[in-house]
Design a protein around this motif. Sequence first.
Motif, mmCIF file in Angstrom:
data_model
loop_
_atom_site.group_PDB
_atom_site.id
_atom_site.type_symbol
_atom_site.label_atom_id
_atom_site.label_comp_id
_atom_site.label_asym_id
_atom_site.label_seq_id
_atom_site.Cartn_x
_atom_site.Cartn_y
_atom_site.Cartn_z
ATOM 1 N N SER A 1 0.837 -1.202 0.000
ATOM 2 C CA SER A 1 0.000 0.000 0.000
ATOM 3 C C SER A 1 0.867 1.244 0.000
ATOM 4 O O SER A 1 1.649 1.470 0.931
ATOM 5 N N ASP A 2 0.748 2.058 -1.047
ATOM 6 C CA ASP A 2 1.386 3.369 -1.106
ATOM 7 C C ASP A 2 0.354 4.366 -0.572
ATOM 8 O O ASP A 2 -0.454 4.909 -1.312
ATOM 9 N N LEU A 3 0.384 4.578 0.727
ATOM 10 C CA LEU A 3 -0.639 5.385 1.386
ATOM 11 C C LEU A 3 -0.567 6.849 0.970
ATOM 12 O O LEU A 3 -1.580 7.554 0.992
ATOM 13 N N GLY B 1 -2.504 6.677 -2.451
ATOM 14 C CA GLY B 1 -3.731 5.908 -2.557
ATOM 15 C C GLY B 1 -3.638 4.730 -3.509
ATOM 16 O O GLY B 1 -4.654 4.315 -4.091
ATOM 17 N N LEU B 2 -2.453 4.152 -3.659
ATOM 18 C CA LEU B 2 -2.246 3.022 -4.564
ATOM 19 C C LEU B 2 -1.980 1.754 -3.765
ATOM 20 O O LEU B 2 -1.364 1.796 -2.704
ATOM 21 N N SER B 3 -2.434 0.620 -4.279
ATOM 22 C CA SER B 3 -2.177 -0.645 -3.598
ATOM 23 C C SER B 3 -2.186 -1.769 -4.610
ATOM 24 O O SER B 3 -2.789 -1.679 -5.682
ATOM 25 N N TYR B 4 -1.497 -2.832 -4.255
ATOM 26 C CA TYR B 4 -1.522 -4.038 -5.071
ATOM 27 C C TYR B 4 -1.276 -5.226 -4.156
ATOM 28 O O TYR B 4 -0.464 -5.181 -3.254
ATOM 29 N N GLN C 1 5.272 -5.987 -8.550
ATOM 30 C CA GLN C 1 6.538 -5.257 -8.561
ATOM 31 C C GLN C 1 6.218 -3.774 -8.557
ATOM 32 O O GLN C 1 5.459 -3.292 -9.388
ATOM 33 N N VAL C 2 6.784 -3.053 -7.593
ATOM 34 C CA VAL C 2 6.400 -1.668 -7.349
ATOM 35 C C VAL C 2 7.649 -0.819 -7.141
ATOM 36 O O VAL C 2 8.612 -1.269 -6.522
ATOM 37 N N ALA C 3 7.645 0.390 -7.649
ATOM 38 C CA ALA C 3 8.700 1.364 -7.349
ATOM 39 C C ALA C 3 8.039 2.605 -6.766
ATOM 40 O O ALA C 3 7.081 3.125 -7.328
ATOM 41 N N VAL C 4 8.522 3.072 -5.616
ATOM 42 C CA VAL C 4 7.919 4.205 -4.927
ATOM 43 C C VAL C 4 9.013 5.193 -4.560
ATOM 44 O O VAL C 4 10.112 4.809 -4.185
ATOM 45 N N SER D 1 -8.101 0.752 6.969
ATOM 46 C CA SER D 1 -7.949 1.538 8.189
ATOM 47 C C SER D 1 -6.813 2.545 8.057
ATOM 48 O O SER D 1 -6.948 3.720 8.426
ATOM 49 N N LEU D 2 -5.666 2.111 7.520
ATOM 50 C CA LEU D 2 -4.534 3.022 7.358
ATOM 51 C C LEU D 2 -4.830 4.091 6.312
ATOM 52 O O LEU D 2 -4.462 5.258 6.483
ATOM 53 N N ALA D 3 -5.511 3.713 5.230
ATOM 54 C CA ALA D 3 -5.859 4.694 4.206
ATOM 55 C C ALA D 3 -6.824 5.733 4.758
ATOM 56 O O ALA D 3 -6.743 6.918 4.428
ATOM 57 N N ARG D 4 -7.720 5.286 5.634
ATOM 58 C CA ARG D 4 -8.714 6.194 6.224
ATOM 59 C C ARG D 4 -8.063 7.161 7.202
ATOM 60 O O ARG D 4 -8.382 8.350 7.219
#
Length: 334
Positions: free
Chosen positions: A37-39, A42-45, A63-66, A100-103
């Motif tokens: 989760s990229d809080l 707002g992105l998640s996979y 596979q994610v790059a942040v 919960s974390l996004a909220r």
Amino acid sequence: MPVYRSSAAEHAAPIAIAARTDVGRHREHNEDAFLISDLARGLSYGTASAPVVPAAPAAPAAQVAVEPPLALSLAVYDGSGGASSPDAASRLAARTVHASLARSAPRTSDALERGLLAALAEAGRAVLDNARRSAQHRNSGTTATVAALCDERLLLAQVGDSRAYLLRGGELAQITRDQTLVQSLLESGKMRPEEAATFEHRGVMLQALGLREHLSIALSAVELRRGDTLLLCTDGLSDLVDDRQIAAALDAHPDPAAASGALIDAALRAGGRDNVTVLVARFDGLWLAPPSDGGALAIDEIARFDGRRTPGNAGSGDHGSRRPGPAPPGRGGG
């Protein structure tokens, strides 16, 4: 596989994250789950909303790059129980923690600490309520190992016996403690390490989401350094692949996608008797201090196993060269 990027400062390098899960060689269903989760954006996979595919030959992967600004949640879950939906607890927990974390949208380390504890508590209630409402979910539960990042401070919330490791300078440290009967007996001196593998109740967990009303969450923190590699995994890896092999695979494969594939393959070669899930994150960039600054890896224990708060850095110590032995086999779970 989706790759998430954001605009960032010129000096910042991305955090590379990859995760894979495999049903293993002997299970019909995959009861594990992972969620990235990229809080901040707002992105998640992850696998939390994917259907269960019996004996799926292909391992779902991400596979994610942040890049900074950073507010991340990385998690693995290992479900068990339930008459016809053995994966329900792990996926429900993953969705609940993410929501919960996004909220709450924590943007400081203190807020993230509070939000993480609240999210795990909410997930525990959700799993328990689901089991009470539906006969097919009765006796279901799940482990939860969640890493949350705000700037350079990495928080780790632990329920059950999935694990988090950190590789720094070629040295691997297990930065969570298994919440199992075996681990409790080992730490109290009531069991010798050589007795653990044949202990009759080695599969007994002392904590799991959905296990009971009262939930004790172990919360700790580490200060990240440039070049650190984080591994989250279920016991499908740690039961079969020892710490030296894990360290070698992470060291040999700086790319998280390659490392996650190598670790999954190692578990399958070792028998693959359980579902196996790995999530690997590599941290780099000038926003982190070099590994020479700050000395050995220090683990700051924030909340003990029994849920009590600890003052200061009561849990800190020199863990930079610690290589715990492999966990006893057959601990149960998904």
